[in-house]
Write a protein that holds these residues in place. Structure first.
Motif, PDB file in Angstrom:
ATOM      1  N   GLU A 168      20.655  26.952   3.977  1.00  0.00           N
ATOM      2  CA  GLU A 168      20.624  27.032   5.573  1.00  0.00           C
ATOM      3  C   GLU A 168      20.987  28.257   6.049  1.00  0.00           C
ATOM      4  O   GLU A 168      20.333  28.881   6.984  1.00  0.00           O
ATOM      5  CB  GLU A 168      21.216  26.038   6.276  1.00  0.00           C
ATOM      6  N   ARG A 169      22.169  28.967   5.564  1.00  0.00           N
ATOM      7  CA  ARG A 169      22.654  30.215   6.121  1.00  0.00           C
ATOM      8  C   ARG A 169      21.679  31.099   5.650  1.00  0.00           C
ATOM      9  O   ARG A 169      21.332  32.345   6.365  1.00  0.00           O
ATOM     10  CB  ARG A 169      24.054  30.444   5.492  1.00  0.00           C
ATOM     11  N   ARG A 170      21.176  31.080   4.464  1.00  0.00           N
ATOM     12  CA  ARG A 170      20.192  32.113   3.812  1.00  0.00           C
ATOM     13  C   ARG A 170      18.862  32.036   4.755  1.00  0.00           C
ATOM     14  O   ARG A 170      18.272  33.131   5.047  1.00  0.00           O
ATOM     15  CB  ARG A 170      19.897  31.618   2.411  1.00  0.00           C
ATOM     16  N   LEU A 171      18.509  31.107   4.843  1.00  0.00           N
ATOM     17  CA  LEU A 171      17.335  30.672   5.705  1.00  0.00           C
ATOM     18  C   LEU A 171      17.402  31.171   7.131  1.00  0.00           C
ATOM     19  O   LEU A 171      16.705  32.047   7.607  1.00  0.00           O
ATOM     20  CB  LEU A 171      16.574  29.295   6.008  1.00  0.00           C
ATOM     21  N   LEU A 172      18.677  31.000   7.794  1.00  0.00           N
ATOM     22  CA  LEU A 172      18.721  31.458   9.039  1.00  0.00           C
ATOM     23  C   LEU A 172      18.713  32.943   9.112  1.00  0.00           C
ATOM     24  O   LEU A 172      18.146  33.629   9.917  1.00  0.00           O
ATOM     25  CB  LEU A 172      20.015  30.904   9.758  1.00  0.00           C
ATOM     26  N   GLY A 173      19.329  33.569   8.097  1.00  0.00           N
ATOM     27  CA  GLY A 173      19.371  35.199   7.887  1.00  0.00           C
ATOM     28  C   GLY A 173      18.054  35.743   7.717  1.00  0.00           C
ATOM     29  O   GLY A 173      17.615  36.572   8.254  1.00  0.00           O
ATOM     30  N   LEU A 174      17.190  35.037   6.749  1.00  0.00           N
ATOM     31  CA  LEU A 174      15.794  35.356   6.804  1.00  0.00           C
ATOM     32  C   LEU A 174      15.134  35.282   8.061  1.00  0.00           C
ATOM     33  O   LEU A 174      14.414  36.272   8.247  1.00  0.00           O
ATOM     34  CB  LEU A 174      15.191  34.648   5.525  1.00  0.00           C
ATOM     35  N   LEU A 175      15.270  34.267   8.716  1.00  0.00           N
ATOM     36  CA  LEU A 175      14.386  34.154  10.060  1.00  0.00           C
ATOM     37  C   LEU A 175      14.844  35.247  10.936  1.00  0.00           C
ATOM     38  O   LEU A 175      13.720  35.775  11.715  1.00  0.00           O
ATOM     39  CB  LEU A 175      14.577  32.637  10.486  1.00  0.00           C
ATOM     40  N   ARG A 176      16.054  35.474  11.118  1.00  0.00           N
ATOM     41  CA  ARG A 176      16.381  36.598  12.028  1.00  0.00           C
ATOM     42  C   ARG A 176      16.028  38.050  11.512  1.00  0.00           C
ATOM     43  O   ARG A 176      15.478  38.808  12.397  1.00  0.00           O
ATOM     44  CB  ARG A 176      18.031  36.605  12.084  1.00  0.00           C
ATOM     45  N   GLU A 177      15.842  38.237  10.191  1.00  0.00           N
ATOM     46  CA  GLU A 177      15.135  39.313   9.605  1.00  0.00           C
ATOM     47  C   GLU A 177      13.747  39.506   9.933  1.00  0.00           C
ATOM     48  O   GLU A 177      13.214  40.417  10.401  1.00  0.00           O
ATOM     49  CB  GLU A 177      15.679  39.595   8.186  1.00  0.00           C
ATOM     50  N   VAL A 178      13.115  38.225   9.873  1.00  0.00           N
ATOM     51  CA  VAL A 178      11.632  38.140  10.106  1.00  0.00           C
ATOM     52  C   VAL A 178      11.508  38.534  11.639  1.00  0.00           C
ATOM     53  O   VAL A 178      10.385  39.388  12.136  1.00  0.00           O
ATOM     54  CB  VAL A 178      11.099  36.949   9.878  1.00  0.00           C
ATOM     55  N   GLU A 179      12.302  37.953  12.442  1.00  0.00           N
ATOM     56  CA  GLU A 179      12.164  38.143  13.932  1.00  0.00           C
ATOM     57  C   GLU A 179      12.258  39.635  14.319  1.00  0.00           C
ATOM     58  O   GLU A 179      11.627  40.113  14.895  1.00  0.00           O
ATOM     59  CB  GLU A 179      13.410  37.319  14.703  1.00  0.00           C
ATOM     60  N   GLY A 180      13.305  40.219  13.555  1.00  0.00           N
ATOM     61  CA  GLY A 180      13.554  41.692  13.891  1.00  0.00           C
ATOM     62  C   GLY A 180      12.324  42.582  13.533  1.00  0.00           C
ATOM     63  O   GLY A 180      11.856  43.396  14.038  1.00  0.00           O
TER      64      GLY A 180
END
Length: 90
Positions: free
Chosen positions: A22-34
């Protein structure tokens, strides 16, 4: 379970694994958003540059056409002057 080196790996706690994923997914989602924000910025910059290019091309065409327009206006003035002269004399 054994790893590639032949050593036994300890079992993974499913809750720990889930929390990690879940942490990894949230991190990737933030990266994609950026990255999406960066892409939008680049698209806006590209649109601005395309507008500037169109304006520059229009200005160049205007600059190229200016001598012809000046020549045509001078001819029109001369002809108009001749017509007015004939009308006054007439």
């Amino acid at each position: 379970m054994t790893g590639e080196s032949g050593f036994a790996l300890p079992p993974i706690d499913p809750e720990v694994e889930k929390a990690f994923l879940e942490r990894r997914l949230l991190g990737l989602l933030r990266e994609v958003e950026g990255l999406n924000g960066h892409a939008r910025g680049l698209e806006e910059q590209m649109a601005r540059l395309e507008r500037e290019l169109r304006a520059a091309r229009a200005a160049l065409e205007e600059e190229r056409a200016r001598p012809l327009v000046i020549t045509l206006l001078r001819r029109m003035r001369r002809r108009a002057g001749r017509v007015v002269g004939r009308l006054r004399a007439g």
